[in-house]
Design an enzyme around this catalytic site. Structure first.
Site, PDB file in Angstrom:
ATOM      1  N   GLY A  21      59.044 156.262  57.924  1.00 21.57           N
ATOM      2  CA  GLY A  21      59.887 156.616  59.063  1.00 21.57           C
ATOM      3  C   GLY A  21      61.286 156.975  58.586  1.00 21.57           C
ATOM      4  O   GLY A  21      61.503 157.375  57.446  1.00 21.57           O
ATOM      5  N   GLY A  22      62.240 156.774  59.489  1.00 17.38           N
ATOM      6  CA  GLY A  22      63.628 157.119  59.159  1.00 17.38           C
ATOM      7  C   GLY A  22      64.165 156.292  58.007  1.00 17.38           C
ATOM      8  O   GLY A  22      65.198 156.630  57.422  1.00 17.38           O
TER       9      GLY A  22
ATOM     10  N   GLY B 250      72.612 186.759  35.460  1.00 19.17           N
ATOM     11  CA  GLY B 250      73.366 185.792  36.254  1.00 19.17           C
ATOM     12  C   GLY B 250      73.242 184.396  35.676  1.00 19.17           C
ATOM     13  O   GLY B 250      74.152 183.560  35.827  1.00 19.17           O
ATOM     14  N   ALA B 251      72.117 184.140  35.019  1.00 17.19           N
ATOM     15  CA  ALA B 251      71.908 182.802  34.466  1.00 17.19           C
ATOM     16  C   ALA B 251      72.935 182.507  33.365  1.00 17.19           C
ATOM     17  O   ALA B 251      73.323 181.354  33.167  1.00 17.19           O
ATOM     18  CB  ALA B 251      70.491 182.672  33.937  1.00 17.19           C
TER      19      ALA B 251
HETATM   20  C1  HXC Z   1      57.771 144.059  62.453  1.00 16.03           C
HETATM   21  C2  HXC Z   1      56.214 144.266  60.808  1.00 16.03           C
HETATM   22  C3  HXC Z   1      56.557 145.630  60.637  1.00 16.03           C
HETATM   23  C4  HXC Z   1      57.576 146.165  61.450  1.00 16.03           C
HETATM   24  C5  HXC Z   1      55.017 145.145  59.238  1.00 16.03           C
HETATM   25  N1  HXC Z   1      55.266 144.034  59.903  1.00 16.03           N
HETATM   26  N2  HXC Z   1      55.794 146.143  59.667  1.00 16.03           N
HETATM   27  N3  HXC Z   1      56.826 143.512  61.701  1.00 16.03           N
HETATM   28  N4  HXC Z   1      58.151 145.350  62.363  1.00 16.03           N
HETATM   29  N5  HXC Z   1      57.959 147.430  61.353  1.00 16.03           N
HETATM   30  C6  HXC Z   1      54.635 142.724  59.725  1.00 16.03           C
HETATM   31  C7  HXC Z   1      53.190 142.687  60.139  1.00 16.03           C
HETATM   32  O1  HXC Z   1      53.087 142.407  61.497  1.00 16.03           O
HETATM   33  C8  HXC Z   1      52.659 141.557  59.266  1.00 16.03           C
HETATM   34  O2  HXC Z   1      53.055 140.348  59.830  1.00 16.03           O
HETATM   35  C9  HXC Z   1      53.435 141.696  58.010  1.00 16.03           C
HETATM   36  O3  HXC Z   1      54.603 142.456  58.323  1.00 16.03           O
HETATM   37  C10 HXC Z   1      52.711 142.430  56.921  1.00 16.03           C
HETATM   38  O4  HXC Z   1      52.178 143.606  57.465  1.00 16.03           O
HETATM   39  P1  HXC Z   1      50.665 144.056  57.217  1.00 16.03           P
HETATM   40  O5  HXC Z   1      50.392 145.151  58.166  1.00 16.03           O
HETATM   41  O6  HXC Z   1      49.769 142.879  57.232  1.00 16.03           O
HETATM   42  O7  HXC Z   1      50.739 144.584  55.722  1.00 16.03           O
HETATM   43  P2  HXC Z   1      49.997 145.814  55.068  1.00 16.03           P
HETATM   44  O8  HXC Z   1      48.547 145.795  55.436  1.00 16.03           O
HETATM   45  O9  HXC Z   1      50.358 145.780  53.633  1.00 16.03           O
HETATM   46  O10 HXC Z   1      50.635 147.111  55.742  1.00 16.03           O
HETATM   47  C11 HXC Z   1      51.992 147.413  55.566  1.00 16.03           C
HETATM   48  C12 HXC Z   1      52.429 148.565  56.506  1.00 16.03           C
HETATM   49  C13 HXC Z   1      52.057 148.196  57.963  1.00 16.03           C
HETATM   50  C14 HXC Z   1      51.718 149.833  56.095  1.00 16.03           C
HETATM   51  C15 HXC Z   1      53.909 148.722  56.295  1.00 16.03           C
HETATM   52  O11 HXC Z   1      52.514 146.860  58.247  1.00 16.03           O
HETATM   53  C16 HXC Z   1      52.676 149.128  58.956  1.00 16.03           C
HETATM   54  O12 HXC Z   1      52.150 150.215  59.168  1.00 16.03           O
HETATM   55  N6  HXC Z   1      53.761 148.693  59.578  1.00 16.03           N
HETATM   56  C17 HXC Z   1      54.437 149.493  60.577  1.00 16.03           C
HETATM   57  C18 HXC Z   1      55.154 150.616  59.932  1.00 16.03           C
HETATM   58  C19 HXC Z   1      55.954 151.392  60.906  1.00 16.03           C
HETATM   59  O13 HXC Z   1      55.406 152.214  61.656  1.00 16.03           O
HETATM   60  N7  HXC Z   1      57.247 151.107  60.978  1.00 16.03           N
HETATM   61  C20 HXC Z   1      58.120 151.724  61.869  1.00 16.03           C
HETATM   62  C21 HXC Z   1      58.497 153.048  61.163  1.00 16.03           C
HETATM   63  S1  HXC Z   1      59.614 153.938  62.084  1.00 16.03           S
HETATM   64  P3  HXC Z   1      52.201 139.011  59.647  1.00 16.03           P
HETATM   65  O14 HXC Z   1      52.900 137.994  60.488  1.00 16.03           O
HETATM   66  O15 HXC Z   1      50.818 139.308  60.121  1.00 16.03           O
HETATM   67  O16 HXC Z   1      52.264 138.685  58.184  1.00 16.03           O
HETATM   68  C22 HXC Z   1      61.044 153.398  61.527  1.00 16.03           C
HETATM   69  C23 HXC Z   1      62.190 154.007  62.217  1.00 16.03           C
HETATM   70  C24 HXC Z   1      63.414 153.910  61.387  1.00 16.03           C
HETATM   71  O17 HXC Z   1      61.156 152.630  60.675  1.00 16.03           O
HETATM   72  C25 HXC Z   1      64.376 154.833  61.990  1.00 16.03           C
HETATM   73  C26 HXC Z   1      65.620 154.864  61.231  1.00 16.03           C
HETATM   74  C27 HXC Z   1      66.439 156.007  61.710  1.00 16.03           C
END
Ligand code: HXC
Length: 510
Positions: free
Chosen positions: A169-170, A404-405
């Protein structure tokens, strides 16, 4: 009193456990170290001073009031690398997936603000599921606070991003603003949108590795500046990179005297240029002969290999080396090579690192794909970067410097301070055959006449003496003396003082 001390120890122990033993074991199963293990390897022993160990998030939605871990998923503070200070943050994937909450972001911002005040680099170890989903816009705001600081710190203190897990993501935009991004092979990835969304939108079926793994970003996109086989190698590599950098733009890079004699002749260089001008040779041999102990740290090694960018030392002084590589695409400047070198030149200039340019370039890469991709724009970036740079600039033309290089590659006309060439240099508007075909058009269909005209052009221009007679070269030097001559020039240039005209900022052709 004793109970207070005990409570502190207990609370510290709790914070150090992060997400707990089970999640730590899971992290290790993925061949990833924990946030604290990583800092222990990155920093000098016992040098880490942790801040904000007891910070907790303030979210009360989705049951989060009972899901608090002291430190809130990021370990922050400062320490030393080879006795020089550095601020660090290390995201802890065992705590809510290292996700970034408002308070997690505030911890990062606090060390960045302090790093700016004291003029010390920031290294971020990224391992995070991105914005803390339970917090919504508060976590987005947190990201933006970090981005803002990344931007203000750019060119003031070096910023290094180590991507050691997910970065989605961001969240990718904080690393993208920093000076260097390194990735761990197989366990890290970066993308603005993950495989599931990509499948829905573009119907492409891709793995996370294909979409944003280390290989993709170091070879194809160029987003990452390098990759390492595992966490340990990355952390040791980062220590090596750090040794070349100043702490801030207010100071010179550190000197690291070596036992390699500065006047060491390099007899091998006298014979390195092949008799046939179209035969390549490895410019990395030239780099290795010139620098201290043959050691250099390559940036973007796997990306746009037709140009080499590396940090090295000459007589103990840090230098940035930019060198055309005749082994790849004949050393032509194409879009990616121009982008790569422009960014590197600007980094060196921002941080007072002299630039040594080794030139063997037949020109800009011709063709439809390059024109459609905007080679004009991207080539201009490199031209712009060299022209605006005020650090010491030393240029050595080993063979071709065409068109030019020639101008772009730190020529005298772009305020090159010391411009040398080997006797094998060829400096002209274009290669002899292409030139003969144009200016002796009537001879183009007659192979004998064309050969004659080509020879005439080669005789007249495929040498360094015309440029030297105009003062565009300061001297023509023996290849074997290159190290000594460059080192002398660097010493002479240590007191260089040059400023560009005052302005809000330039308008680099982005
Ligand atoms: C809260 C989160 C989290 C998140 C993971 N966890 N991402 N909690 N917010 N964004 C937590 C899970 O619930 C889990 O908790 C623990 O972290 C580990 O995650 P798993 O999924 O079990 O691990 P894994 O299988 O290794 O997968 C990792 C992952 C997946 C690929 C990162 O967790 C995932 O897809 N997370 C969401 C990613 C996402 O979409 N993020 C938002 C992106 S947008 P428990 O308690 O079960 O251990 C963004 C916007 C930013 O970031 C903008 C800035 C401008």
């Amino acid at each position: 009193m004793q109970s207070n001390l005990d409570e502190l120890e207990q609370r510290r122990a709790r914070a150090r456990k992060g997400g707990g033993d089970a999640r730590i074991a899971k992290q290790h199963e993925k061949h990833k170290l924990t946030a604290r293990e990583r800092l222990a390897l990155l920093l000098d022993e016992d040098s880490f001073e942790e801040w904000d160990m007891f910070v907790e998030h303030r979210c009360t939605d989705f049951g989060m009031e009972t899901n608090k871990v002291p430190g809130d998923g990021v370990v922050t503070g400062y320490g030393m690398i080879e006795g020089r200070p550095v601020f660090v943050y290390s995201q802890d994937f065992t705590v809510l997936g290292g996700s970034l909450s408002e308070t997690h972001a505030a911890k990062i911002c606090k060390i960045m603000d302090q790093a700016m005040k004291v003029g010390v680099p920031v290294i971020g170890l990224n391992d995070s599921g991105g914005a803390r989903i339970q917090e919504g816009v508060a976590s987005l705001g947190g990201y933006a606070e970090v981005f803002q600081r990344n931007v203000l710190a750019s060119g003031v203190v070096p910023q290094i991003s180590l991507v050691m897990g997910p970065c989605a993501g961001g969240a990718v935009y904080s690393p993208a603003i920093t000076d260097f991004i390194f990735m761990v092979e197989g366990s890290s990835y970066m993308f603005v949108t993950g495989p599931d969304v990509v499948k829905t939108v573009t119907h492409e079926d891709l793995t996370a590795e294909e979409l944003g793994g280390a290989s993709q970003h170091t070879k194809t996109s160029g987003v990452a500046h390098g990759s390492f086989a595992n966490d340990l190698e990355m952390l040791l590599g980062t220590r090596a990179l750090f040794s070349y950098l100043p702490l801030s733009n207010r100071e010179a890079p550190p000197e690291l005297p070596s036992l390699d004699p500065v006047d060491r002749p390099s007899a091998a260089l006298d014979g390195i240029i092949p008799a046939n001008p179209n035969t390549p040779y490895d410019m990395k041999h030239v780099v290795a002969e010139i620098v201290d102990d043959g050691e250099y740290f390559e940036i973007h090694q796997a990306f746009a290999a037709n140009i080499i960018c590396c940090l090295a030392r000459i007589d103990g002084q840090s230098v940035g080396i930019v060198a055309n590589q005749p082994m790849v695409l004949a050393g032509c400047l194409d879009i990616n090579a121009s982008r790569k070198a422009a960014r590197f030149v600007r980094f060196c200039d921002a941080f007072n690192i002299p630039i040594v340019t080794l030139v063997d370039v037949p020109g800009f890469m011709p063709g439809m794909s390059q024109e459609q991709g905007g080679i004009i724009n991207h080539g201009a970036k490199l031209l712009f970067a060299y022209a605006e740079a005020t650090v010491p600039k030393i240029t050595l033309i080993t063979r071709k410097a065409y068109g030019g290089a020639y101008d772009v590659m730190a020529s005298k006309h772009l305020r090159g301070d010391v411009n040398y060439a080997w006797p094998t240099a060829e400096i002209a508007v274009m290669g002899p055959e292409g030139a003969a075909r144009i200016i002796f058009r009537q001879a183009a269909d007659d192979p004998e006449k064309l050969a004659e005209a080509t020879a005439e052009y080669r005789e007249k221009f495929a040498n360094p003496f015309v440029a030297a007679s105009r003062g565009y070269l300061d001297d023509i030097i023996m290849p074997r003396n290159s190290r000594r001559r460059i080192a002398k020039a660097l010493t002479m240039l240590q007191s260089k003082d040059l400023q560009n005209p005052p302005r809000k900022h330039d308008n680099l052709p982005l």
